[in-house]
Enzyme design. Structure first.
Site, short mmCIF file in Angstrom:
data_model
loop_
_atom_site.label_atom_id
_atom_site.label_comp_id
_atom_site.label_asym_id
_atom_site.label_seq_id
_atom_site.Cartn_x
_atom_site.Cartn_y
_atom_site.Cartn_z
CB ALA A 1 6.65 -9.44 -5.42
CB THR B 1 2.03 -9.16 -1.95
OG1 THR B 1 3.38 -9.60 -1.84
CG2 THR B 1 1.15 -10.04 -1.12
CG ASN C 1 8.39 -0.97 0.75
OD1 ASN C 1 7.26 -1.38 1.06
ND2 ASN C 1 9.41 -1.80 0.57
NE ARG C 2 5.53 4.60 7.02
CZ ARG C 2 6.62 5.33 7.22
NH1 ARG C 2 7.78 4.75 7.43
NH2 ARG C 2 6.55 6.66 7.21
CG PHE D 1 0.71 -7.00 1.53
CD1 PHE D 1 2.01 -6.90 1.06
CD2 PHE D 1 0.39 -8.10 2.32
CE1 PHE D 1 2.97 -7.85 1.36
CE2 PHE D 1 1.34 -9.07 2.62
CZ PHE D 1 2.63 -8.94 2.15
CG ASN E 1 4.66 -12.09 -3.68
OD1 ASN E 1 3.94 -11.95 -2.70
ND2 ASN E 1 5.98 -12.12 -3.61
CG ASN F 1 5.48 -11.64 0.84
OD1 ASN F 1 6.41 -11.87 1.64
ND2 ASN F 1 5.13 -10.42 0.50
CB SER G 1 5.85 -8.02 3.54
OG SER G 1 5.62 -6.66 3.82
CG ASN H 1 6.29 -2.68 5.07
OD1 ASN H 1 6.91 -2.14 5.98
ND2 ASN H 1 6.82 -2.86 3.86
CB THR H 2 1.36 -7.33 6.65
OG1 THR H 2 1.09 -6.75 5.38
CG2 THR H 2 0.07 -7.94 7.21
CE LYS I 1 10.50 -11.12 -1.94
NZ LYS I 1 9.99 -10.14 -2.87
CB THR J 1 16.21 -11.91 1.14
OG1 THR J 1 16.81 -10.64 0.86
CG2 THR J 1 17.25 -12.94 1.45
CG ASN J 2 10.27 -9.23 1.25
OD1 ASN J 2 10.34 -8.04 0.98
ND2 ASN J 2 9.14 -9.90 1.18
C1 LIG Z 1 8.26 -0.28 -2.89
C2 LIG Z 1 8.47 -1.76 -2.71
C3 LIG Z 1 7.38 -2.60 -2.62
C4 LIG Z 1 7.56 -3.96 -2.45
N1 LIG Z 1 6.46 -4.76 -2.37
C5 LIG Z 1 6.62 -6.10 -2.23
C6 LIG Z 1 5.51 -6.95 -2.18
O1 LIG Z 1 4.36 -6.52 -2.29
N2 LIG Z 1 5.73 -8.29 -2.05
C7 LIG Z 1 6.99 -8.81 -1.94
O2 LIG Z 1 7.13 -10.04 -1.83
N3 LIG Z 1 8.07 -8.02 -2.01
C8 LIG Z 1 7.92 -6.69 -2.15
N4 LIG Z 1 9.01 -5.88 -2.22
C9 LIG Z 1 10.37 -6.48 -2.10
C10 LIG Z 1 11.03 -6.68 -3.46
O3 LIG Z 1 10.29 -7.57 -4.25
C11 LIG Z 1 12.45 -7.23 -3.28
O4 LIG Z 1 12.41 -8.55 -2.80
C12 LIG Z 1 13.29 -6.38 -2.34
O5 LIG Z 1 13.06 -5.01 -2.56
C13 LIG Z 1 14.80 -6.66 -2.49
O6 LIG Z 1 15.23 -6.43 -3.80
P1 LIG Z 1 15.93 -5.05 -4.28
O7 LIG Z 1 17.05 -4.76 -3.33
O8 LIG Z 1 16.37 -5.33 -5.67
O9 LIG Z 1 14.87 -4.00 -4.22
C14 LIG Z 1 8.86 -4.51 -2.39
C15 LIG Z 1 9.97 -3.66 -2.52
C16 LIG Z 1 9.79 -2.30 -2.68
C17 LIG Z 1 11.00 -1.40 -2.80
#
Ligand SMILES: Cc1cc2nc3c(=O)[nH]c(=O)nc-3n(C[C@H](O)[C@H](O)[C@H](O)COP(=O)(O)O)c2cc1C
Length: 342
Positions: free
Chosen positions: A66, A90, A115-116, A119, A147, A180, A183, A185-186, A221, A249-250
């Site tokens: 996501a 999301t 990232n921050r 959403f 998501n 979700n 995160s 960032n919220t 998640k 995980t996230n």
């Molecule tokens: C730029 C960015 C935006 C993301 N936005 C979301 C999000 O909106 N919702 C969510 O559940 N996870 C979000 N994630 C988390 C990813 O879905 C993932 O779970 C996390 O980055 C770990 O996987 P990775 O190490 O392969 O990146 C985001 C990740 C990144 C890098």
């Protein structure tokens, strides 16, 4: 070739490159011969990798996490890249701009991102319409998950209303749901990982879900920063509300063990860290859940290669997702992982 391209792309702000790259891919994909070439280069063809989960057929176990395609803008292109499934969102009930830019940063020395985003999304209704349109116009076996989250200005006590609203808006268009609450960032969102708060949200969603004509698999998640006690709570809750699975995980809020200069990391500020530095952490969470429960798991966090994916599947995940690995490894990532798994 991608290594060269990546060197060039990494000279520009990360979020701009994200949209530029996907936009270019979208344009190129409209040209018939280019499209065939892309398909030939990137689409894996291993029927042996098919997975049946929750009554859904995943053509392969490699999905896109996501946050990459928050508004379901690129399903056609992601289909072409061979993903077994794509998790959109999301999404929140109402559109929101997210945090101020810049809000996405690379740590190349660590093969990581921070990232921050907060959403940023066009809202559940706009995204539902787009997915429906894509389904109407494309015969594809790509599985699309939704998501869902809450708007920034919705207080936690009323968060359930946002999850319910997103669920109802998207239930006829997505194949599965992920709630979700993880995160970073919220503000305050991760407090919803508390057992009572989660029970309130998930049991309501399941009530609506099981009463509907076509119930959808409902997953949760989770963050990689939970204690074993918190994981135990999540595991018992998953059984209590009959969750279909967990996405583990996230991103993490930890900055431990990074190679990038401390000043660079400190200069970036708050946000979720993803990529190679969270590989072991996410793998550990999958192992823990699998040891204590039989709930199906989608493994996410630091998966870049076939070896990473294999390890996550062996640890107990049924499916895996990539995100940061896609940025560092390039568009052939699904094919490479599938070739290795086959
Ligand atoms: C730029 C960015 C935006 C993301 N936005 C979301 C999000 O909106 N919702 C969510 O559940 N996870 C979000 N994630 C988390 C990813 O879905 C993932 O779970 C996390 O980055 C770990 O996987 P990775 O190490 O392969 O990146 C985001 C990740 C990144 C890098």
């Amino acid at each position: 070739m991608y290594t060269l391209l990546r060197q060039f792309l990494f000279k520009f702000p990360a979020e701009d490159v994200h949209h530029f790259a996907m936009g270019s891919f979208q344009t190129a994909g409209k040209i018939g011969p280019v499209r065939s070439l892309l398909q030939h280069s990137f689409t894996p063809a291993q029927p042996s990798l098919k997975r049946e989960m929750w009554g859904l057929t995943f053509r392969n176990p490699v999905g896109l996490g996501a946050g990459f395609d928050k508004n379901a803008l690129y399903l056609k292109e992601l289909d072409l890249l061979g993903f077994g499934f794509v998790e959109i969102g999301t999404v929140t009930p109402r559109p929101q701009p997210g945090n101020e830019k810049p809000r996405l940063f690379r740590l190349p020395q660590d093969k990581a991102l921070i990232n921050r985003m907060g959403f940023n999304n066009e809202g559940a209704e706009a995204t539902a319409i787009r997915v429906r349109k894509w389904r109407d116009n494309h015969a594809s076996n790509l599985i699309v998950g939704g998501n869902i989250g809450k708007n920034k200005d919705t207080p936690n006590e009323e968060a359930w209303k946002d999850y319910e609203s997103c669920f109802k808006t998207l239930r006829d268009t997505v194949d599965y749901f992920v709630v979700n609450v993880s995160s970073p960032n919220t503000p305050g969102l991760r407090a919803l990982q508390d057992k009572d708060a989660l029970l309130g949200i998930l049991s309501r969603l399941q009530d609506i879900n099981t009463g509907s004509a076509q119930p959808r698999p409902l997953l949760l998640k989770i963050a990689p920063d939970l204690t074993e006690g918190q994981l135990d709570d999540i595991i018992s809750l998953a059984a209590e509300v009959k969750l279909s699975g967990l996405v583990a995980t996230n991103t993490t809020i930890s900055r431990e063990g990074l190679r990038s200069p401390a000043a660079q990391v400190a200069g970036i500020g708050n946000g979720g860290l993803s990529g190679a530095p969270i590989r072991a952490l996410s793998q550990g969470v999958v192992e823990y859940i699998h040891r204590h429960s039989s709930v199906p798991i989608i493994g996410s966090g630091g998966i870049f290669t076939g070896q990473d994916a294999k390890a996550r599947l062996e640890a107990g995940a049924s499916l895996v997702q990539v995100w940061t690995g896609f940025i560092y490894e390039g568009p052939a990532i699904v094919k490479k992982i599938c070739d290795a798994l086959a």
